[in-house]
Design a protein around this motif. Structure first.
Motif, PDB file in Angstrom:
ATOM      1  N   PRO A 139       0.738  -1.039  -0.002  1.00  0.00           N
ATOM      2  CA  PRO A 139       0.009  -0.087   0.157  1.00  0.00           C
ATOM      3  C   PRO A 139       0.709   1.288  -0.090  1.00  0.00           C
ATOM      4  CG  PRO A 139       0.261  -0.754   2.167  1.00  0.00           C
ATOM      5  CD  PRO A 139       0.892  -1.953   1.314  1.00  0.00           C
ATOM      6  N   ALA A 140       0.242   2.352  -0.189  1.00  0.00           N
ATOM      7  CA  ALA A 140       0.893   3.811  -0.219  1.00  0.00           C
ATOM      8  C   ALA A 140       1.401   3.956   1.380  1.00  0.00           C
ATOM      9  CB  ALA A 140      -0.177   4.810  -0.811  1.00  0.00           C
ATOM     10  N   THR A 141       2.546   4.759   1.177  1.00  0.00           N
ATOM     11  CA  THR A 141       3.083   5.195   2.494  1.00  0.00           C
ATOM     12  C   THR A 141       2.902   6.783   2.323  1.00  0.00           C
ATOM     13  OG1 THR A 141       4.943   3.538   2.422  1.00  0.00           O
ATOM     14  CG2 THR A 141       5.241   5.382   3.697  1.00  0.00           C
ATOM     15  N   PHE A 142       2.649   7.417   3.477  1.00  0.00           N
ATOM     16  CA  PHE A 142       2.349   8.721   3.638  1.00  0.00           C
ATOM     17  C   PHE A 142       3.473   9.432   4.659  1.00  0.00           C
ATOM     18  CE2 PHE A 142      -1.504   6.912   2.916  1.00  0.00           C
ATOM     19  CZ  PHE A 142      -1.960   7.422   1.550  1.00  0.00           C
ATOM     20  N   GLY A 143       4.020  10.489   4.366  1.00  0.00           N
ATOM     21  CA  GLY A 143       5.069  11.152   5.246  1.00  0.00           C
ATOM     22  C   GLY A 143       4.551  12.485   5.588  1.00  0.00           C
ATOM     23  N   GLU A 144       5.544  13.337   5.904  1.00  0.00           N
ATOM     24  CA  GLU A 144       5.135  14.845   6.459  1.00  0.00           C
ATOM     25  C   GLU A 144       4.539  15.539   5.648  1.00  0.00           C
ATOM     26  OE1 GLU A 144       7.844  18.715   8.173  1.00  0.00           O
ATOM     27  OE2 GLU A 144       8.736  16.808   7.090  1.00  0.00           O
ATOM     28  N   PRO A 145       4.728  15.614   4.216  1.00  0.00           N
ATOM     29  CA  PRO A 145       3.670  16.539   3.462  1.00  0.00           C
ATOM     30  C   PRO A 145       2.365  16.206   3.528  1.00  0.00           C
ATOM     31  CG  PRO A 145       5.792  15.755   2.240  1.00  0.00           C
ATOM     32  CD  PRO A 145       5.608  14.913   3.365  1.00  0.00           C
ATOM     33  N   ASP A 146       1.995  14.740   3.549  1.00  0.00           N
ATOM     34  CA  ASP A 146       0.500  14.428   3.611  1.00  0.00           C
ATOM     35  C   ASP A 146      -0.354  14.649   4.740  1.00  0.00           C
ATOM     36  OD1 ASP A 146       0.992  12.951   0.807  1.00  0.00           O
ATOM     37  OD2 ASP A 146       2.335  11.666   2.234  1.00  0.00           O
ATOM     38  N   ILE A 147       0.433  14.993   5.959  1.00  0.00           N
ATOM     39  CA  ILE A 147      -0.466  14.991   7.059  1.00  0.00           C
ATOM     40  C   ILE A 147      -1.039  16.526   7.209  1.00  0.00           C
ATOM     41  CG2 ILE A 147      -0.126  14.936   9.700  1.00  0.00           C
ATOM     42  CD1 ILE A 147       0.495  12.415   7.960  1.00  0.00           C
ATOM     43  N   ASN A 148      -2.385  16.545   6.943  1.00  0.00           N
ATOM     44  CA  ASN A 148      -3.170  17.743   7.244  1.00  0.00           C
ATOM     45  C   ASN A 148      -4.661  17.334   7.573  1.00  0.00           C
ATOM     46  OD1 ASN A 148      -4.755  17.400   4.513  1.00  0.00           O
ATOM     47  ND2 ASN A 148      -2.587  17.876   3.724  1.00  0.00           N
ATOM     48  N   GLU A 149      -5.456  18.306   7.811  1.00  0.00           N
ATOM     49  CA  GLU A 149      -6.929  18.129   8.168  1.00  0.00           C
ATOM     50  C   GLU A 149      -7.680  17.271   7.007  1.00  0.00           C
ATOM     51  OE1 GLU A 149      -8.947  21.004  10.264  1.00  0.00           O
ATOM     52  OE2 GLU A 149      -7.174  21.764  11.234  1.00  0.00           O
ATOM     53  N   ASP A 150      -7.411  17.762   5.763  1.00  0.00           N
ATOM     54  CA  ASP A 150      -8.195  17.190   4.574  1.00  0.00           C
ATOM     55  C   ASP A 150      -7.894  15.514   4.416  1.00  0.00           C
ATOM     56  OD1 ASP A 150      -9.347  19.723   4.198  1.00  0.00           O
ATOM     57  OD2 ASP A 150      -7.971  20.243   2.696  1.00  0.00           O
ATOM     58  N   PHE A 151      -6.690  15.220   4.734  1.00  0.00           N
ATOM     59  CA  PHE A 151      -6.271  13.978   4.548  1.00  0.00           C
ATOM     60  C   PHE A 151      -7.033  13.196   5.370  1.00  0.00           C
ATOM     61  CE2 PHE A 151      -3.141  10.628   6.106  1.00  0.00           C
ATOM     62  CZ  PHE A 151      -2.974   9.845   5.132  1.00  0.00           C
ATOM     63  N   PHE A 152      -7.330  13.465   6.704  1.00  0.00           N
ATOM     64  CA  PHE A 152      -7.611  12.644   7.786  1.00  0.00           C
ATOM     65  C   PHE A 152      -9.256  12.758   7.840  1.00  0.00           C
ATOM     66  CE2 PHE A 152      -3.534  13.205   9.816  1.00  0.00           C
ATOM     67  CZ  PHE A 152      -3.518  11.655  10.423  1.00  0.00           C
TER      68      PHE A 152
END
Length: 386
Positions: free
Chosen positions: A329-342
């Motif tokens: 599966p995809a891996t998420f890092g620092e740039p991906d962490i925001n309210e819209d993502f969650f």
């Protein structure tokens, strides 16, 4: 007459004097014998005592004396050895001994003591736990309602201070290879060690790249109130599902019974015991489900669908993103962490919970890289509520 009297008196005197002299000589001899006997007894006692301590060890002698003492009017609590969790997780049991011991299950539903059911968080890792600070924050203040277990190919004991929830929580571990039976062995090892604590009621399998999506109260309530355990199990007719089936698995497993599901699961105590005690399906999967049949995706889902189908929710509590394709599966890092993502993770899906539709489908998510830790710590109070 006088002389006789005198002689008689002298005789008496002499007789008396002789008698006293005899007593004075006899008395020291008896005393000496008594002293010799006492000294011999004392020496023999000291020799026996020293020999006993040398043979058994002083700790054993002291323990054997003190442990048998029970205050008057009190009864020893023989249940303690059954209901208290092991003081140390490291042990020298073989897998066979561990699985046998963990397979014991009370046949009565009522407990003769106050039992607070706990969630066992089981971390199956290849190395360190980069998100330990986030889990520490989640679990803080809820010590009576959870326990932690780590299966790692590297020692993690030096990583954490004594105040950490991860301190000395590593179990005896072995090499676990992705896609092979050794990964299922590691999962069964985690379950078996967690089952040794009779207060553990729910068992959640996690990886080092997993994070929680809600606070502890929400997670505990969701799992404890559920009528089902959360293990993905579905019939996949594609080459990646039924295409992995081997006819040699019959008659224990037919192709119609063959299932696929996520490796990351939550099961209750009854299902955990079913997994660790299994000797019927294990040999078949070990021999006939080898890459490109990935046993961690098929063994537990298939076995539990055959044995306990009504107990499964047929979905996982761990969110992953397979939209990019590939074997992982995809891996998420620092740039991906925001309210819209969650918001997309936590409200973007629908599922069934206890027969009702809900958008709250996952309690955990993966995969996240270590670079995501700092933004996760910052966003957690607002988005994850802890």
């Amino acid at each position: 007459m006088l002389s006789r009297t005198v002689q008689l008196e002298e005789g008496k005197e002499l007789l008396v004097t002789c008698g006293r002299t005899g007593l004075n000589k006899a008395f020291p001899v008896k005393l000496l014998l008594l002293l010799v006997f006492f000294l011999a007894f004392s020496v023999a006692f000291i020799i026996i005592t020293v020999s006993t301590i040398k043979y058994y060890g002083i700790n054993s002698v002291v323990t054997s004396v003190t442990s048998s003492f029970v205050p008057c009017g009190e009864k020893p609590n023989v249940l303690d050895k059954w209901i208290k969790p092991p003081l140390a997780l490291m042990h020298n049991m073989s897998d066979e001994e561990l699985l046998w011991l963990a397979s014991f299950m009370p046949q009565r539903k009522d407990y003769p003591f106050t039992r607070v059911p706990k969630i066992a968080f089981m971390f199956l890792t290849l190395g360190p736990l980069p998100f330990a600070p986030l889990w520490e924050r989640l679990l803080k203040g809820h010590e009576k309602h959870y326990s932690v277990y780590i299966h790692s190919q590297v020692s993690s004991s030096a990583e954490f201070p004594a105040s950490s929830v991860f301190y000395r929580r590593q179990i005896p571990s072995q090499v676990a290879e992705w896609g092979r039976m050794s990964i299922c062995d590691a999962e069964r090892r985690l379950l078996a060690n967690a089952l040794l604590d009779i207060s553990n009621e729910w068992f959640v399998l996690l990886s080092e790249s997993c994070i929680p999506l809600y606070n502890f109260t929400t997670i505990y309530g969701y799992i404890s109130k559920s009528k089902h355990s959360f293990m993905g199990s579905f019939d996949d007719p594609s080459p990646y599902g039924r295409g992995r089936y081997n006819a040699n698995m019959s008659p224990e497993v037919s192709i119609e019974q063959w299932r696929k599901g996520s490796q990351w699961f939550e099961v209750n105590r009854e299902l955990a015991v079913s997994i660790v005690k299994d000797t019927l399906y294990y040999p078949k999967f070990k021999e006939f489900c080898t890459p490109a049949c990935y046993v961690d995706e098929h063994y537990f889902p298939t076995m539990l669908t055959i044995e306990k189908p009504a107990a499964l929710a047929n979905r996982s509590l761990t969110w992953v993103d397979w939209s990019r394709g590939g074997a992982h599966p995809a891996t998420f890092g620092e740039p991906d962490i925001n309210e819209d993502f969650f918001a997309r993770i936590m409200k973007g899906y629908n599922c069934t919970y206890n027969g009702e539709n809900t958008s709250m489908c996952c309690l955990f998510a993966r995969k996240f890289s270590p670079s995501a830790l700092e933004p996760l710590i910052q966003i957690a109070p607002k988005v994850l509520s802890f």
